[in-house]
Structure formats: C-alpha cells, structure tokens
Scaffold this active site. Structure first.
Site, PDB file in Angstrom:
ATOM      1  N   ARG A 104     -16.263  -5.458  16.457  1.00  0.00           N
ATOM      2  CA  ARG A 104     -15.258  -6.256  17.111  1.00  0.00           C
ATOM      3  C   ARG A 104     -14.856  -7.073  15.806  1.00  0.00           C
ATOM      4  NH1 ARG A 104     -15.348 -10.033  22.320  1.00  0.00           N
ATOM      5  NH2 ARG A 104     -15.018  -8.000  23.193  1.00  0.00           N
ATOM      6  N   HIS A 131      -8.288  -3.094  23.043  1.00  0.00           N
ATOM      7  CA  HIS A 131      -9.646  -3.321  23.407  1.00  0.00           C
ATOM      8  C   HIS A 131      -9.938  -2.128  24.464  1.00  0.00           C
ATOM      9  CE1 HIS A 131     -13.193  -5.243  24.683  1.00  0.00           C
ATOM     10  NE2 HIS A 131     -12.568  -6.113  25.271  1.00  0.00           N
ATOM     11  N   GLN A 134     -12.900  -2.032  27.225  1.00  0.00           N
ATOM     12  CA  GLN A 134     -12.470  -3.088  28.699  1.00  0.00           C
ATOM     13  C   GLN A 134     -11.953  -1.799  29.663  1.00  0.00           C
ATOM     14  OE1 GLN A 134     -13.557  -6.341  29.288  1.00  0.00           O
ATOM     15  NE2 GLN A 134     -13.029  -5.764  31.284  1.00  0.00           N
ATOM     16  N   ASP A 219      -4.696 -11.780  31.392  1.00  0.00           N
ATOM     17  CA  ASP A 219      -5.584 -12.267  30.356  1.00  0.00           C
ATOM     18  C   ASP A 219      -5.369 -13.642  29.913  1.00  0.00           C
ATOM     19  OD1 ASP A 219      -7.625 -11.945  28.337  1.00  0.00           O
ATOM     20  OD2 ASP A 219      -6.549 -10.508  27.087  1.00  0.00           O
ATOM     21  N   CYS A 259     -10.316  -9.242  32.117  1.00  0.00           N
ATOM     22  CA  CYS A 259     -11.478  -9.014  31.519  1.00  0.00           C
ATOM     23  C   CYS A 259     -12.447 -10.102  31.270  1.00  0.00           C
ATOM     24  CB  CYS A 259     -10.926  -8.374  30.146  1.00  0.00           C
ATOM     25  SG  CYS A 259     -10.031  -9.692  29.199  1.00  0.00           S
ATOM     26  N   ARG A 287     -18.661  -2.930  32.359  1.00  0.00           N
ATOM     27  CA  ARG A 287     -18.831  -2.555  31.108  1.00  0.00           C
ATOM     28  C   ARG A 287     -20.023  -2.049  30.631  1.00  0.00           C
ATOM     29  NH1 ARG A 287     -15.912  -5.984  27.819  1.00  0.00           N
ATOM     30  NH2 ARG A 287     -16.626  -4.460  26.129  1.00  0.00           N
TER      31      ARG A 287
HETATM   32  N1  NVA Z   1      -7.251 -10.780  24.732  1.00  0.00           N
HETATM   33  C1  NVA Z   1      -8.469 -11.481  24.411  1.00  0.00           C
HETATM   34  C2  NVA Z   1      -9.538 -10.543  25.160  1.00  0.00           C
HETATM   35  C3  NVA Z   1     -11.095 -10.901  25.112  1.00  0.00           C
HETATM   36  C4  NVA Z   1     -11.832 -10.191  25.685  1.00  0.00           C
HETATM   37  C5  NVA Z   1      -8.955 -11.649  23.212  1.00  0.00           C
HETATM   38  O1  NVA Z   1      -8.452 -10.900  22.406  1.00  0.00           O
HETATM   39  O2  NVA Z   1      -9.311 -12.773  22.789  1.00  0.00           O
HETATM   40  N1   CP Z   2     -14.145  -9.016  28.100  1.00  0.00           N
HETATM   41  C1   CP Z   2     -14.789  -9.119  26.838  1.00  0.00           C
HETATM   42  O1   CP Z   2     -14.816  -8.270  26.173  1.00  0.00           O
HETATM   43  O2   CP Z   2     -15.652 -10.187  26.939  1.00  0.00           O
HETATM   44  P1   CP Z   2     -16.273 -10.722  25.808  1.00  0.00           P
HETATM   45  O3   CP Z   2     -15.394 -11.292  24.837  1.00  0.00           O
HETATM   46  O4   CP Z   2     -17.104 -11.627  26.380  1.00  0.00           O
HETATM   47  O5   CP Z   2     -17.236  -9.570  25.139  1.00  0.00           O
END
Ligand code: NVA
Ligand code: CP
Length: 301
Positions: A104, A131, A134, A219, A259, A287
C-alpha cells in the site's frame, strides 16, 4: 518466468475475475462452517504499508493465518524503505525471502517498479491511482446480494479517485454501465475514461445519475495524502452526498456500498450507512474472503 502480479484489476481476464469472485464465496462458506483449509501452510506474505489501514491489514493478516501461512507487517517507518533504500533493491531482497508481497503506497509507479524486480507475486493494496482488492470485495458483495452485475447500472458519486478508477476497470471486465457523478475538476483518469467510453459516462449531478441505479457507491472526499485539501473539498463536493433523498431516486432494490472508513455527514449521511439496502459490513468482511481467493489464485495455480 516472471510471476503473476495483481496491480490493477486488468491483470485478470474477465473469466479469471468471475472465477475468483465465485471462489471467494466458496471460501467464505468454508470459513463460516469452521472447516480447516490450509493451502498456504508455511508460506509467507510480506505486507508493506506506507499509508494507514484497518481492513486491508486485518484481512490479509487473518487470511494468511487461516490458510496456514504467515503475514509480516512492514511499515515504511520501521524499514529501510522509509530511509531511502531503492524500491528495486528492496524488491529483490524481500521477494527472495517470502512467497508474495502486498504493498500500500502513494505512487502507482512504486508497485510497478517493485513488481518488475520481484521474484514473487506482488499485490496492489491501494495506490493513489487504484484499489483493486476493494473491487474484488465489492463485486463479490453485489453478486451475493443481487446476482450477476452484467448490464446493471452502477453510480459512482464523488471523487474520481483510486476507487473510481478501479470501478472503471470493473465495468470493463464485468460488462456493467458506470455513471460517475463528480464535481467539475474531480473526474477520474482521463485516459481510462477514453479507453472505456462504451462503459463509462461522466456527469456533474448526482441526482441525474441516480435514476434507475442498481448500485450506488461513494468514498471520502479527501483520500489519504490529500488531508490538506479537506476543507476545500468539503466546499467543492457540496451536493454530492449520498443521502436518503438520493437513494430514493434509484431503483427500490439499489444497493449502497462504501469501501470505508466513512465520514458520516460528508460524503454519506448516517441514515444511509444504516439503510436496509446498505451492504457496507458484508463488503468489509468480503475483503477477507476475496483476498484469500486472490492469494490462492496467485500462489496455488
Ligand atoms: N480513496 C480512499 C480509500 C481508502 C480505503 C483513500 O485512498 O484514502
Ligand atoms: N477499505 C480499505 O481499504 O480500508 P483500510 O484503509 O482500513 O484498509
């Protein structure tokens, strides 16, 4: 031979994605029945986190443990990656010791570079651009509640962000219509939209988009790394909240997904998270099952 990676949904063919989603539901059943199934005994997943996480970390770590394997949590703060060791070098070293790597991070290019130098499968667990993990869970969840998503109308409300780009890829692979309702200036990746113009439409009104929708998804306004823009975005995204009035414009059986984490009162009203058609808790649980199906696909085939 170079290993298979999962950097975007497009690393899977349409058939592979469909099989993986069905397998995720099977693995969910096996898990709920309490049957021991350990196809990854003694295998190790390295998990590199340069951004925060709850769901992604817990689901990958629990999934590896349930499969009889092990997961290593590597925060960039505590590894040499955070002190400037090149991604190429880290990829060669880490992949020589583990069976798969999950990352990540911020730049999508980082996971691409890591994958190029890795001798084992690399999984994108969120970048600024995509992502895909997800989406596995979201598509599994839709299928479990409503059946095949092919031909359905899906509405993305809000920022054209990493999740939205992944929804475009899902629309292309699973053959559904995606309408993105976003404020001007917050559109998803233009090249991706152009490539899939038969599947994606961009509009600037959530109300216009919601009519006849089968699934509404949103989101946060400001993703991780955009914290400084939060105040401006709250202003720019006025009118782009998913609330009961918006849900009422959609089909009566339209599902709601997010998500998570959610900001109640911003991109979604509190009542919608608790709406009978909201499936956010199943979506979060999936997930686990979807990523177990992904790990099995990448490591046991
Ligand atoms: N769009 C959000 C998703 C978090 C799971 C981010 O990138 O922070
Ligand atoms: N939806 C998601 O990826 O959650 P986290 O940021 O908690 O991993």
């Amino acid at each position: 031979m170079s290993p298979r990676h999962f950097l975007t949904l497009k690393d899977l063919s349409s058939d592979e994605l469909k099989r993986l989603l069905s397998r995720a539901s099977e693995l969910k059943k096996i898990h709920h029945e309490g049957t021991l199934f350990e196809p990854l005994k003694n295998r190790v997943l390295a998990m590199i986190f340069e951004k925060s996480s709850t769901r992604t970390r817990v689901s990958f770590e629990a999934g590896m443990a349930q499969f009889g394997g092990h997961a290593l949590f590597l925060s960039s703060r505590d590894t040499q990656l955070g002190r400037g060791e090149p991604v190429e070098d880290s990829a060669r070293v880490i992949s020589s010791m583990v069976d798969a790597v999950m990352i990540r991070t911020f730049d999508h290019e980082t996971v691409e570079t890591f994958a190029k130098y890795s001798s084992v499968p690399v999984i994108n667990a969120l970048t600024d651009d995509y992502h895909p993990c997800q989406l596995l869970a979201d598509m599994q969840t839709y299928q479990e509640h409503r059946g095949d998503i092919e031909g359905k109308k899906v509405i993305w409300v809000g920022d054209g962000n990493n999740m939205c780009n992944s929804y475009i890829n899902a629309a292309a692979l699973l053959n559904f219509q995606l309408v993105v309702a976003c404020p001007k200036g917050y559109e998803p990746n233009a090249e991706l939209v152009a490539e899939h113009q038969d599947r994606v439409t961009i509009v600037h009104s959530a109300q216009e988009a919601a009519k006849n929708a089968d699934l509404i998804v949103t989101d946060v306004f400001a993703s991780m790394g955009q914290e400084d823009e939060q105040e401006q975005r709250v202003k720019d995204f006025e009118g782009f909240q998913v609330n009961a009035e918006l849900m009422a414009l959609a089909n009566s059986d339209a599902l709601f997904m997010h998500c998570l984490p959610a900001h109640r009162g911003e991109e979604v009203s509190a009542e919608v998270i608790d709406h009978p058609n909201a499936v956010v808790w199943d979506e979060a649980e999936n997930r686990l099952h979807a990523q177990k199906a992904l790990l099995e696909f990448l490591l046991c085939n």
